[in-house]
Design a protein around this motif. Structure first.
Motif, short mmCIF file in Angstrom:
data_model
loop_
_atom_site.label_atom_id
_atom_site.label_comp_id
_atom_site.label_asym_id
_atom_site.label_seq_id
_atom_site.Cartn_x
_atom_site.Cartn_y
_atom_site.Cartn_z
N PHE A 170 0.82 -1.20 0.00
CA PHE A 170 0.00 0.00 0.00
C PHE A 170 0.87 1.27 0.00
O PHE A 170 0.61 2.20 -0.78
CB PHE A 170 -0.94 -0.05 1.21
CG PHE A 170 -1.91 1.09 1.29
CD1 PHE A 170 -2.38 1.74 0.16
CD2 PHE A 170 -2.40 1.49 2.53
CE1 PHE A 170 -3.29 2.79 0.25
CE2 PHE A 170 -3.30 2.54 2.64
CZ PHE A 170 -3.75 3.18 1.50
N PRO A 171 1.91 1.37 0.83
CA PRO A 171 2.77 2.56 0.80
C PRO A 171 3.49 2.77 -0.52
O PRO A 171 3.90 3.89 -0.84
CB PRO A 171 3.77 2.30 1.94
CG PRO A 171 3.06 1.39 2.87
CD PRO A 171 2.26 0.49 1.97
N PHE A 172 3.65 1.71 -1.32
CA PHE A 172 4.29 1.84 -2.62
C PHE A 172 3.46 2.74 -3.55
O PHE A 172 4.00 3.46 -4.38
CB PHE A 172 4.48 0.47 -3.28
CG PHE A 172 5.60 -0.35 -2.68
CD1 PHE A 172 5.81 -0.40 -1.32
CD2 PHE A 172 6.43 -1.10 -3.49
CE1 PHE A 172 6.83 -1.16 -0.77
CE2 PHE A 172 7.46 -1.86 -2.97
CZ PHE A 172 7.66 -1.89 -1.59
N VAL A 173 2.12 2.68 -3.38
CA VAL A 173 1.25 3.57 -4.15
C VAL A 173 1.53 5.02 -3.77
O VAL A 173 1.56 5.90 -4.62
CB VAL A 173 -0.24 3.23 -3.89
CG1 VAL A 173 -1.14 4.16 -4.68
CG2 VAL A 173 -0.53 1.77 -4.24
N GLY A 174 1.79 5.24 -2.48
CA GLY A 174 2.15 6.57 -2.02
C GLY A 174 3.48 7.02 -2.60
O GLY A 174 3.65 8.20 -2.93
#
Length: 251
Positions: A34-38
């Motif tokens: 999920f943080p990779f999308v950020g």
């Protein structure tokens, strides 16, 4: 793990991804990515500001692009949670009724009002952003998602069904540790960029996180996917506010 990353981008972004089979094994690690999308959102924001500066674009146009870019990447999934939460909070009804409002597809007046306020604040703050400041904002996109994902696998759930409950149930036990590591790594990056400003960004995220947990437990009996989206939007706005305001005084 690669399949989990594709699934994470498919769920939390509008970035085209190859089709994969969604199975329980792959779903266990979705939140880890999920943080990779950020990270992608942050990189695109930095590139967007750089291009606009090079092309001599005006402040208004640049601010508009930076404001809408995260929504173009994620499809507005988190803003939807923010607006639903605002409607539910503003109803001043019972816990059960608030949970029902979260699932209501209709948009209430308070959601519209606060949605406009949110966008205007974001637009105004981006009109003051610098090339150095956008780097902190970019890290904030990672930081907010790591915290949001961590809350989903850690906090009590308001409902046994729903996105948050199903994602947390599918999550591997290692996911909590990986998300905590991602929180720490993004925090370290904040500090490496500039210790004082980095500390302020981290602290602002923690304060919003604390408010989010207390509010969720008190008003809803736990967290949901919508509430996690509400936190993410509030966290990103707070970090942007901190970067702009304290950037004006030289931090």
């Amino acid at each position: 793990m690669f399949r989990s990353m594709i699934m994470a981008f498919s769920m939390y972004s509008r970035i085209p991804m190859p089709k994969v089979d969604w199975n329980e094994k792959s779903m266990k690690y979705i939140l880890c990515f999920f943080p990779f999308v950020g990270a992608v959102t942050g990189i695109l924001s930095m590139v967007c500001l750089w291009i606009c500066k090079k092309m001599g674009m005006g402040t208004l146009f640049t601010s508009a692009l930076l404001t809408i870019l995260p929504f173009l990447v994620n499809g507005g999934i988190h803003m939807d949670g923010f607006l639903d939460t605002i409607d539910a909070k503003s109803s001043y009804k019972s816990k059960e009724e608030r949970l029902r409002i979260l699932k209501d597809p209709n948009t209430g007046a308070f959601a519209v009002i606060y949605g406009i306020i949110y966008m205007l604040l974001t637009f105004g703050l981006f009109s003051e952003i610098t090339e150095k400041g956008i780097i902190f904002v970019a890290v904030g996109y990672v930081y907010s998602r790591a915290l949001s994902g961590f809350s989903v696998v850690t906090f009590k759930k308001a409902k046994k069904e729903g996105m948050a409950a199903s994602t947390a149930e599918s999550a591997n036990k290692k996911v909590k540790g990986i998300l905590f590591l991602e929180i720490c790594l993004s925090g370290i990056l904040f500090l490496l960029l500039q210790p004082i400003m980095g500390s302020l960004c981290m602290l602002s995220g923690i304060l919003v996180f604390w408010h989010y947990k207390n509010m969720a437990y008190k008003l809803f009996g736990g967290v949901t996917g919508d509430l996690a989206g509400y936190f993410l939007q509030c966290c990103e706005l707070m970090i942007l506010l901190v970067v702009v305001l304290f950037g004006k005084v030289g931090f």
